[in-house]
Structures are given as structure tokens and as C-alpha cells.
Design an enzyme around this catalytic site. Structure first.
Site, short mmCIF file in Angstrom:
data_model
loop_
_atom_site.label_atom_id
_atom_site.label_comp_id
_atom_site.label_asym_id
_atom_site.label_seq_id
_atom_site.Cartn_x
_atom_site.Cartn_y
_atom_site.Cartn_z
N ARG A 85 -12.92 -9.41 -1.60
CA ARG A 85 -14.34 -9.77 -1.50
C ARG A 85 -15.18 -8.52 -1.71
O ARG A 85 -16.23 -8.54 -2.37
CB ARG A 85 -14.63 -10.42 -0.13
CG ARG A 85 -16.11 -10.50 0.19
CD ARG A 85 -16.47 -11.50 1.27
NE ARG A 85 -15.53 -11.56 2.38
CZ ARG A 85 -15.39 -10.63 3.34
NH1 ARG A 85 -16.13 -9.53 3.31
NH2 ARG A 85 -14.51 -10.79 4.30
N ASP A 144 -35.08 -12.62 -14.81
CA ASP A 144 -33.92 -13.45 -15.13
C ASP A 144 -33.77 -13.43 -16.65
O ASP A 144 -34.56 -14.03 -17.36
CB ASP A 144 -34.17 -14.88 -14.60
CG ASP A 144 -32.98 -15.78 -14.80
OD1 ASP A 144 -32.19 -15.54 -15.74
OD2 ASP A 144 -32.84 -16.76 -14.03
N LYS A 199 -24.00 -19.08 -18.87
CA LYS A 199 -24.62 -19.46 -20.12
C LYS A 199 -24.07 -18.59 -21.27
O LYS A 199 -22.90 -18.66 -21.53
CB LYS A 199 -26.15 -19.37 -19.97
CG LYS A 199 -26.67 -19.99 -18.65
CD LYS A 199 -26.45 -21.48 -18.55
CE LYS A 199 -26.68 -22.06 -17.16
NZ LYS A 199 -27.96 -21.74 -16.53
#
Ligand SMILES: *Cc1c(COP(=O)(O)O)cnc(C)c1O
Length: 401
Positions: free
Chosen positions: A65, A189, A214
Site C-alpha cells: 500500500r 484535470d 481513459k
């Protein structure tokens, strides 16, 4: 190829970012043949914990993690693409956005666009307003409107460009200046443009956020997110939240995105070429009232897009002279374009914002925002452009003639 790395341990390499072009860095940055075996590809380090030689004496990794070698390679690769000093990968684009919001405290105010991604609008209003953050949604194409929305408590300017679905263009340099004059951070973004077409950190932004789902992943087979910055303190905090909150990607996801970024430049060239061809063809079509593509001179953001982008991207929308039902039939009648939400994969997708991605907006409000019933959005893939235009032509003809 140390010069190619752009990750958090490579501060000394900062000056060398310019040595190789993005086409070369997309393939090599962050990636070295495995020193033990010579294997070219970054291994999928499916592994949760790491041997220590003595308590606290480890080889850079303790627990996955906190850090995982496949993730490190991806983070260095992404940082290099954005010409950033630091990169952090997350389990989704929303996890990246959440991490930026983690920087804020109750009472802080955020200025953002009135057409931000739906998930961004949702986390702002349905999660963080509950924690007493405040948000102002303004027309980001209007720098005066941005400036007017700032208050004493404003700590963050959050924007997208191009926006969804009308491909509005925001002047990144102008917006970042306003944020900095008000002692606020400017976060962009950059999902729609990708670093191949637009590098906001070079235009003054403090933070770049990505949905790796994307174009960076590029094959509609992985969900991921990333944050890039040149600010070591911000990067430390992002690393803290990776570990403390735990929204980190697994090594297989990192591997898939690394596989995707290698072809980002060639894919984006074809996405842009096809989108331009489709936009020009649609602009001449008698049943099309309007085309929203920043590459067209008729687009209100064309001039700014020319300045801050290297090309105009693979997303476009158009307004069919049709009712909601007719437009629904058109998007259901294509064969090459798949009717689906999302974007940025090699395959072309088509969707109708009114009943799909933007269904949550009441009709009156939606029409006022320029999202008509006949509006259709496409994510132009990398198939042959002639097949794409022929497919749209027969779908439109089948319904409207
Ligand atoms: C998809 C998307 C997101 C959210 O990313 P996920 O990977 O789906 O969590 C954020 N911003 C934009 C512009 C997007 O298109």
C-alpha cells in the site's frame, strides 16, 4: 536510461527531462530491463510485503500500500510524461480527486467549473459539502467570473479543459495566475487532453490530475488515477494519503497502464486525425446544427486551444437537428461506434448526454447550459476515419431521412 526517469527519487534528473522527446519517454521513462533477468517489461510485482535485512533496514519497500515497484515505475513514467518532478498513482481518477480534497479543511472554499465531470461534481457536493467545504461553480471560460468567485477562504481552483461535453477551453495560464494572486492552489484535470497534447504544470498549474482509465490506459480495460506536481511538499502529502487512505492501484493495474502509455503518442495522433476528419465532415452535414470541436475555427475556444495544446484531441460533440427520441435512435443505430459512456479507448464510443452522462441535470437547466436534446458526444477511436464517417452517415440517414 536514467535520463528518462522523472520520478520522486530523481530530482537531480529534472534538467534532463528535455533530453528525450515524449514519444521516447512514453516507452522508456521509469522502465529499465530487470537487473536480474534482463526481462524488458516491468514485472507485475504481485506482492504485499518485503524482506527487511534488520528491523527498519529494507530495500526501499516495506508494504505494497505504501509502495510497490510496479507502481513506482508507473509513477516515474507518468511524471516524465507531464514533465513533472513527482507522480503518484491512485486506484481511480476519483481517488486522485479525493486526495487533492484531502489537502483542505472544514471552512475552505473551492472555485470550480459549472461543467466539471459529473463524478467531480458529485464528490464536491455530496461528499465534501458534508465536511463543510464550500464550492462555487462558475463559467471557467470567463476569467473575470473566476476572479469574482474567489473569497478569503478560497484555497483551491479546480478546472478541466477541454470540458465535457461541449469541449469548452479554459485559459490555464490566466486561471493559474488568478489562483496564485489569491494564495490558492490551481489543479487541472488533464484527462481529456493527456500530457501528449497539454502540460498544465508548464502553464503554471500546481497539480495535474488524471483518470488513467481513459487515454493513458487507452484500451478500456483498467481503472486508475494519478497526481503529478513539481512541489515536493504536495507530493509528500499525496504519498501520505496514498498510505493513510489506501486508494492505491494494484500492480496489475499499474502494468496495464504502463502498457498503455507506451503507445500514447501514436494513439493520440490517430485520435486527433480522426476527430478532425469527423468534425469537418459533421460541420458540412445538413442534419447537424453545430459541432463542438476545439480544432474547428468556429469553436469559441479555438485560439486558446491552439496556444496551450499541441493538437485538439479525440473528443467531440455535435447537435443533431432532432428530438431526444430521434437522437436516441441514431446513437443506438451505429455499428462501428459502440453506445457507451466513458472515453479514451482505441474503439469509438457514442453517447447522448441528455439521457446518459448528464441525466442528473434537470431539463431546463440542461438546455440553459447548452446541452440540447439532440446533442451527441463521441469519443473518436483509432479505426479508419472513413469507416467512422460512413457509420455515422448511415445511422443518421436511417433515422432522419
Ligand atoms: C473519468 C473521469 C474522471 C474519473 O475517473 P475514474 O477513473 O472513472 O475514477 C475524472 N475526470 C474526468 C475528466 C474523467 O473523464
Amino acid at each position: 536510461m536514467d535520463e528518462l526517469d522523472g520520478g520522486r527519487d530523481r530530482e537531480e534528473d529534472h534538467d534532463q527531462h528535455g533530453d528525450y522527446r515524449i514519444e521516447t519517454r512514453s516507452i522508456h521513462a521509469g522502465q529499465e530491463p530487470d537487473p536480474e533477468t534482463g526481462a524488458l517489461m516491468t514485472p507485475i510485482h504481485a506482492n504485499s510485503t518485503y524482506e527487511q535485512d534488520a528491523p527498519g533496514d529494507h530495500r526501499g519497500y516495506e508494504y505494497s500500500r505504501t509502495g510497490n515497484p510496479t507502481r513506482t515505475d508507473l509513477e516515474e513514467n507518468l511524471a516524465s510524461l507531464e514533465n513533472a518532478d513527482y507522480g503518484r498513482a491512485f486506484s481511480s481518477g476519483m481517488a486522485s480527486i479525493n486526495t487533492v480534497l484531502n489537502l483542505l479543511s472544514a471552512g475552505d472554499h473551492v472555485v470550480t467549473g459549472n461543467d466539471v465531470y459529473g463524478g467531480t461534481h458529485r464528490i464536491f457536493t455530496q461528499v465534501y459539502e458534508e465536511y463543510d467545504l464550500e464550492f462555487s461553480f462558475v463559467d471557467m471560460t470567463d476569467l473575470e467570473a473566476i476572479e469574482a468567485a474567489f473569497r478569503e477562504e478560497t484555497k483551491l481552483l479546480w478546472l478541466e479543459t477541454p470540458t465535457n461535453p461541449l469541449m469548452s477551453i479554459v485559459d490555464i495560464e490566466g486561471a493559474a495566475e488568478i489562483a496564485h494572486a489569491n494564495d490558492a492552489l490551481c489543479a487541472i484535470d488533464n484527462t481529456f487532453a493527456t500530457p501528449y497534447l497539454q502540460r498544465p504544470l508548464e502553464l503554471g498549474a500546481d497539480i495535474v490530475s488524471h483518470s488513467l482509465t481513459k487515454y493513458l490506459g487507452g484500451h478500456s480495460d483498467v481503472v486508475g488515477g494519478a497526481l503529478l506536481t513539481n512541489d515536493a511538499d504536495l507530493d509528500d502529502r499525496f504519498g501520505f494519503y496514498q498510505n493513510a487512505v489506501g486508494a492505491t492501484p494494484g500492480p496489475f493495474e499499474c502494468f496495464l497502464v504502463l502498457r498503455g502509455t507506451k503507445t500514447l503518442p501514436v494513439r493520440m495522433d490517430r485520435h486527433c486525425e480522426n476527430a478532425r476528419a469527423l468534425a469537418e465532415w459533421l460541420a458540412e452535414h445538413p442534419d447537424v446544427d453545430r459541432v463542438y470541436y476545439p480544432g474547428l475555427e468556429s469553436h469559441p475556444g479555438h485560439e486558446i486551444a491552439r496556444e496551450q495544446m499541441d493538437d485538439f484531441g479525440g473528443m467531440l460533440s455535435f447537435e443533431l437537428d432532432a428530438s431526444l427520441e430521434e437522437a436516441s435512435k441514431v446513437v443506438s443505430s451505429t455499428e462501428v461506434f459502440t453506445l457507451a459512456e466513458s472515453l479514451g479507448g482505441v474503439e469509438s464510443l457514442i453517447e447522448q448526454p441528455a439521457p446518459m452522462t448528464h441525466a442528473a441535470i434537470p431539463r431546463e437547466e440542461r438546455l440553459e447550459a447548452g446541452l440540447s436534446d439532440g446533442l451527441i458526444r463521441v469519443s473518436v477511436g483509432i479505426e479508419h476515419a472513413d469507416d467512422l464517417t460512413a457509420d455515422l452517415e448511415s445511422a443518421i440517414d436511417a433515422v432522419l431521412s
